[in-house]
Design a protein around this motif. Structure first.
Motif, PDB file in Angstrom:
ATOM      1  N   LEU A  56       0.865  -1.177   0.000  1.00 38.63           N
ATOM      2  CA  LEU A  56       0.000   0.000   0.000  1.00 38.63           C
ATOM      3  C   LEU A  56       0.898   1.222   0.000  1.00 38.63           C
ATOM      4  O   LEU A  56       1.524   1.542   1.004  1.00 38.63           O
ATOM      5  N   LEU A  57       0.991   1.878  -1.167  1.00 36.40           N
ATOM      6  CA  LEU A  57       1.837   3.065  -1.298  1.00 36.40           C
ATOM      7  C   LEU A  57       3.259   2.799  -0.796  1.00 36.40           C
ATOM      8  O   LEU A  57       3.810   3.512   0.030  1.00 36.40           O
ATOM      9  N   ARG A  58       3.825   1.696  -1.271  1.00 35.28           N
ATOM     10  CA  ARG A  58       5.200   1.267  -0.990  1.00 35.28           C
ATOM     11  C   ARG A  58       5.397   0.719   0.431  1.00 35.28           C
ATOM     12  O   ARG A  58       6.518   0.445   0.832  1.00 35.28           O
ATOM     13  N   THR A  59       4.323   0.531   1.168  1.00 37.77           N
ATOM     14  CA  THR A  59       4.421  -0.118   2.476  1.00 37.77           C
ATOM     15  C   THR A  59       3.932  -1.552   2.331  1.00 37.77           C
ATOM     16  O   THR A  59       2.762  -1.777   2.019  1.00 37.77           O
ATOM     17  N   PRO A  60       4.816  -2.551   2.515  1.00 34.99           N
ATOM     18  CA  PRO A  60       4.430  -3.947   2.293  1.00 34.99           C
ATOM     19  C   PRO A  60       3.357  -4.425   3.272  1.00 34.99           C
ATOM     20  O   PRO A  60       3.577  -4.424   4.482  1.00 34.99           O
ATOM     21  N   SER A  61       2.214  -4.792   2.748  1.00 35.66           N
ATOM     22  CA  SER A  61       1.128  -5.428   3.513  1.00 35.66           C
ATOM     23  C   SER A  61       0.969  -4.865   4.933  1.00 35.66           C
ATOM     24  O   SER A  61       1.120  -5.586   5.913  1.00 35.66           O
ATOM     25  N   PRO A  62       0.663  -3.582   5.075  1.00 31.21           N
ATOM     26  CA  PRO A  62       0.595  -2.996   6.427  1.00 31.21           C
ATOM     27  C   PRO A  62      -0.437  -3.677   7.319  1.00 31.21           C
ATOM     28  O   PRO A  62      -0.212  -3.830   8.526  1.00 31.21           O
ATOM     29  N   TRP A  63      -1.574  -4.090   6.735  1.00 35.52           N
ATOM     30  CA  TRP A  63      -2.605  -4.755   7.542  1.00 35.52           C
ATOM     31  C   TRP A  63      -2.115  -6.075   8.105  1.00 35.52           C
ATOM     32  O   TRP A  63      -2.443  -6.424   9.237  1.00 35.52           O
ATOM     33  N   LEU A  64      -1.294  -6.791   7.322  1.00 38.58           N
ATOM     34  CA  LEU A  64      -0.779  -8.070   7.805  1.00 38.58           C
ATOM     35  C   LEU A  64       0.345  -7.852   8.824  1.00 38.58           C
ATOM     36  O   LEU A  64       0.470  -8.592   9.805  1.00 38.58           O
ATOM     37  N   GLN A  65       1.153  -6.830   8.597  1.00 39.65           N
ATOM     38  CA  GLN A  65       2.186  -6.502   9.582  1.00 39.65           C
ATOM     39  C   GLN A  65       1.551  -6.212  10.939  1.00 39.65           C
ATOM     40  O   GLN A  65       2.025  -6.682  11.978  1.00 39.65           O
ATOM     41  N   ILE A  66       0.474  -5.440  10.925  1.00 37.81           N
ATOM     42  CA  ILE A  66      -0.208  -5.090  12.172  1.00 37.81           C
ATOM     43  C   ILE A  66      -0.764  -6.339  12.853  1.00 37.81           C
ATOM     44  O   ILE A  66      -0.652  -6.517  14.070  1.00 37.81           O
TER      45      ILE A  66
END
Length: 291
Positions: free
Chosen positions: A35-45
């Motif tokens: 998401l806008l160069r942030t890898p899978s932020p929802w999964l990281q969280i």
């Protein structure tokens, strides 16, 4: 899906997920969605939330623990403020979950990670954005609650910024600031923090007054250096916001004065002056009557 009931079941599940991007972010091996160069932020969280259920994993000595610590460090060090609101929200979501993860590891957790988190939070509690300031104050209060001696001075250095947050328009920010001041207080700064809180209490709204009065009373008793300062502080509370001072608070004054006969003359003279006032609060009269 199956329920994971302990750290030993969590370990193989953690190993199912790789640590991609050279240790920069937590990402799954089988998925690569950005998401806008942030890898899978929802999964990281989700992964960081999952880790918080099993803090003992970090003390297990497993081979992946150093890599996990590296990931947390990179999240702390490499997260920048973006002009894009969506990217900023995604990055800060991961960042604050990483900080929460570090806090859950407890006082015996990685000291370098805790120090890095504190320095970052020190910046967040002074920004204009109220949501970030709220999260920063809340996380720093949780870190202060670990009572780690190595971080005490770093937290106390933020006292002026936190006191300023007591004047914030958002009552939720004010409450978080009050909680942080309560957690950062010790014998070296108790008098200055109590004085600041009493000064603010004069203008505080009803939504936070009762909480403030209780915390001031607890701090003044816990860190009192002499009975006179403690009695004077409680009398100020009664004078400013007597309706919010519980019976337990002024009862403690009676107990402490009773146990310190060398100060009873001073307290009696003080109570005589207070009770001679036309606007004396009934609770001050009650204290004076006992004395």
């Amino acid at each position: 899906a199956r329920v994971v009931t302990g750290p030993f079941e969590a370990r193989p599940l953690l190993c199912t997920f790789g640590f991609g991007g050279g240790g920069k972010q937590l990402t799954p091996r089988s998925l690569s969605v950005s998401l806008l160069r942030t890898p899978s932020p929802w999964l990281q969280i989700k992964l960081l939330k999952f880790l918080q259920y099993f803090p003992e994993v970090m003390m297990s000595g497993e081979t992946y623990v150093p890599t996990l610590k590296q990931c947390l460090a990179r999240i702390l060090n490499d997260t920048d403020v973006s002009d894009s609101i969506n990217k900023s929200n995604a990055d800060h979501g991961v960042l604050f979950e990483a900080i929460s993860c570090i806090i859950v590891f407890g006082p015996s957790g990685d000291a370098d990670l805790q120090t890095a988190a504190l320095r970052l939070l020190g910046k967040f509690i002074g920004v204009k954005e109220p949501n970030i300031r709220y999260l920063g104050l809340n996380a720093m209060a949780r870190l202060a609650g670990l009572h780690n001696e190595a971080n005490k001075e770093e937290i106390k250095a933020q006292q002026n910024v936190v006191v300023h947050s007591l004047k914030d328009a958002d009552i939720s920010v004010r409450r978080r600031a009050l909680n942080l001041l309560f957690e950062m207080t010790d014998h070296t700064n108790a008098e200055s923090i109590v004085d600041e809180l009493i000064t603010y209490l004069v203008a505080a709204d009803a939504g936070i007054r009762e909480q403030m009065v209780l915390k001031i009373a607890v701090l003044s008793e816990k860190f009192t250096k002499n009975v006179r300062w403690y009695v004077d502080t409680i009398l100020k509370l009664i004078s400013i916001s007597g309706d919010h001072v519980s019976n337990d608070v002024w009862h403690r004054v009676i107990v402490i004065v009773t146990n310190n006969p060398q100060e009873q003359e001073y307290v009696a003279e003080t109570m005589f002056e207070v009770c001679s006032s036309k606007n004396c609060h009934p609770k001050a009269v009650a204290v004076g009557s006992y004395v």
